[in-house]
Design an enzyme around this catalytic site. Structure first.
Site, mmCIF file in Angstrom:
data_model
loop_
_atom_site.group_PDB
_atom_site.id
_atom_site.type_symbol
_atom_site.label_atom_id
_atom_site.label_comp_id
_atom_site.label_asym_id
_atom_site.label_seq_id
_atom_site.Cartn_x
_atom_site.Cartn_y
_atom_site.Cartn_z
ATOM 1 N N GLY A 58 -3.295 -4.197 -3.758
ATOM 2 C CA GLY A 58 -3.608 -4.448 -5.164
ATOM 3 C C GLY A 58 -4.474 -3.357 -5.755
ATOM 4 N N SER A 100 -2.876 -2.415 2.635
ATOM 5 C CA SER A 100 -3.535 -1.668 1.572
ATOM 6 C C SER A 100 -4.942 -2.218 1.319
ATOM 7 C CB SER A 100 -2.667 -1.706 0.311
ATOM 8 O OG SER A 100 -3.137 -0.805 -0.666
ATOM 9 N N ALA A 137 -1.630 0.432 6.332
ATOM 10 C CA ALA A 137 -1.021 1.090 5.171
ATOM 11 C C ALA A 137 -1.985 1.087 3.993
ATOM 12 C CB ALA A 137 0.296 0.416 4.798
ATOM 13 N N LEU A 150 -2.851 5.944 -10.483
ATOM 14 C CA LEU A 150 -2.054 5.611 -11.650
ATOM 15 C C LEU A 150 -1.094 6.755 -11.941
ATOM 16 C CD1 LEU A 150 -1.549 3.623 -13.984
ATOM 17 C CD2 LEU A 150 -3.244 4.870 -15.311
ATOM 18 N N LYS A 188 -9.660 14.115 -3.868
ATOM 19 C CA LYS A 188 -10.917 13.371 -4.063
ATOM 20 C C LYS A 188 -10.702 11.876 -3.857
ATOM 21 C CE LYS A 188 -11.986 15.015 -8.156
ATOM 22 N NZ LYS A 188 -12.751 15.219 -9.400
#
Length: 444
Positions: free
Chosen positions: A62, A94, A116, A122, A156
């Site tokens: 998420g 994640s 993972a 974005l 970064k």
């Protein structure tokens, strides 16, 4: 609001511990609703006297901001948080991997997996840096140079994520090297493999076994050491409140997308039919709720601008029909913007493509209907005015002499007519011109 689950007491010769354990369930993508649910439920649990919190986890991942909000709440919590990946078949992928590492106790049910944890930016996935065969050293994250194809921003983001999960691993005394590989190379582990590599504390078949195996362990809560006394306690499920459930619905990307469209078209209907009231009121509410949901989600503003352009072009086509240029351009812009609207690289945060396809097909059908009506109207015969009168035929009600006048019936009306030739009563004649209330006719 609270369902009580019975947990089998104890080992022989030991009494059940006093108090209760709160269970919070995060099932699905980690987002603003999940973060608010955990924050609210954990505070209620502490206020109710819970001695520990079981965070049951099943997530594909998420949003990073929501994940960090949950972890901050876990680290600030006054009671231990036991993160449990369950039931069988669940995953902590994640963002879920970070949350699992943050718990004082990390456990998994059989047939579950984690990993993972590579961050996604974005607008697209962060490229995976090339790594060697040997594990990265503890300080390597800060020293790596960007790999070919990487940009400074993605480098970064990657290093920040690595440092974050390593700090959690070091805080809880877990495998920091594998944590880095889960971020750097999207590594994954099954439950038994995770236990062997000291990524989790143990594998437990259910909550009762989780509490039994955690009982007696020493964990750190803030700046103090706590010995868990969990055997025989009752487990209370803390369900999400009405606000959290509402937030979970509207922050579903597909629902937010539909709310946005409903708001736009509701306001357009009100503008085209002033005084209808209902479309304007409903559209305004939907638009505001949709915009509130969008500001909580990973929105691509280029996609939002393309959607606005597409809607504008479609409205222009409907208001001033052309040969379809505005409509086709608007449809293309709308579909491309809809696909770009959400960051589909973030697990669980993409608009359903079937919904976009259905809306696009409906819009295309409406556009085709508008174009067909425009061309049909251009080919249609006039139905009012002199132009319509000149193609009408009628019947003489009385004979007319050459150059004389008589009465005829046309369109159910009696008209005075003039003819240059003699015609009998009942003859069919066609109107060729009009001068005031006198029609010039000739044989049809």
């Amino acid at each position: 609001m609270q369902a009580v689950l019975a947990v089998e007491p104890t080992v022989a010769g030991r009494t059940a511990a006093d108090g209760m354990v709160a269970q919070i369930t995060l099932d699905g993508p980690i987002g603003p609703a999940a973060a608010e649910y955990f924050d609210d439920a954990s505070k209620r649990a502490v206020a109710d006297g819970a001695v520990a919190i079981v965070l049951r986890l099943d997530t594909p991942g998420g949003l990073a901001d929501s994940m960090r909000q949950i972890i901050a709440g876990m680290l600030a919590c006054k009671v231990p948080v036991l993160v449990y990946v369950a039931p069988a078949g669940a995953r902590a992928a994640s963002a879920g991997t970070y949350i699992l590492y943050a718990g004082q106790i990390a456990a998994m049910a059989p047939a579950t997996h984690l990993g993972a944890a590579t961050p996604v930016q974005l607008g697209g996935a962060t490229p995976l840096p090339k790594t060697g065969n040997s594990p990265a050293s503890a300080g390597s994250a800060a020293k790596d140079e960007p790999a070919a194809g990487d940009d400074a921003e993605s480098h970064k983001v990657m290093n920040d994520a690595i440092a974050y999960i390593r700090s959690l691993a070091q805080l809880r005394g877990r495998n920091a090297q594998w944590a880095e590989q889960a971020v750097r190379g999207a590594a994954t582990l099954t439950a038994s493999e995770a236990a062997q590599q000291h990524v989790i504390d143990f594998v437990a078949a259910d909550v009762a076994e989780l509490l039994a195996r955690a009982d007696g362990r020493k964990v750190q809560v803030g700046d103090r050491d706590v010995t868990l006394q969990l055997k025989g306690v009752s487990v209370h499920e803390y369900a999400p409140g009405a606000r959290t459930r509402f937030l979970a619905i509207i922050t579903n990307p597909t629902i937010a997308y539909l709310l946005l469209l409903a708001g736009i078209f509701g306001l357009l209907l009100e503008a085209l039919h002033p005084g209808a009231m209902l479309p304007g009121i409903a559209g305004g509410i939907c638009l505001l709720v949709g915009l509130y949901a969008l500001q909580l989600l990973p929105v691509n503003y280029a996609g939002l601008a393309l959607m606005a352009l597409g809607v504008g072009l479609l409205v222009a086509e409907a208001a001033n029909p052309s040969v379809g240029a505005f409509g086709v351009g608007g449809l293309v812009a709308f579909v491309v913007g809809s696909v770009m609207l959400m960051n589909t690289g973030v697990p669980g945060y993409g608009v359903n493509l079937g919904v976009i396809a259905g809306i696009a097909m409906g819009t295309a059908a409406l556009l085709a209907l508008i174009v067909w009506l425009v061309f049909r109207s251009r080919r249609a015969h006039p139905v009012t005015g002199d132009s319509a009168m000149l193609v009408d035929t009628g019947e003489l009600l009385e004979p007319v002499e050459a150059g004389g006048e008589a009465w005829m019936l046309v369109r159910g009306e009696r008209w005075r007519v003039h003819s240059d030739i003699a015609l009998p009563a009942g003859a069919r004649v066609r109107v060729v011109s009009r001068q005031g209330l006198l029609l010039q006719v000739e044989p049809a």
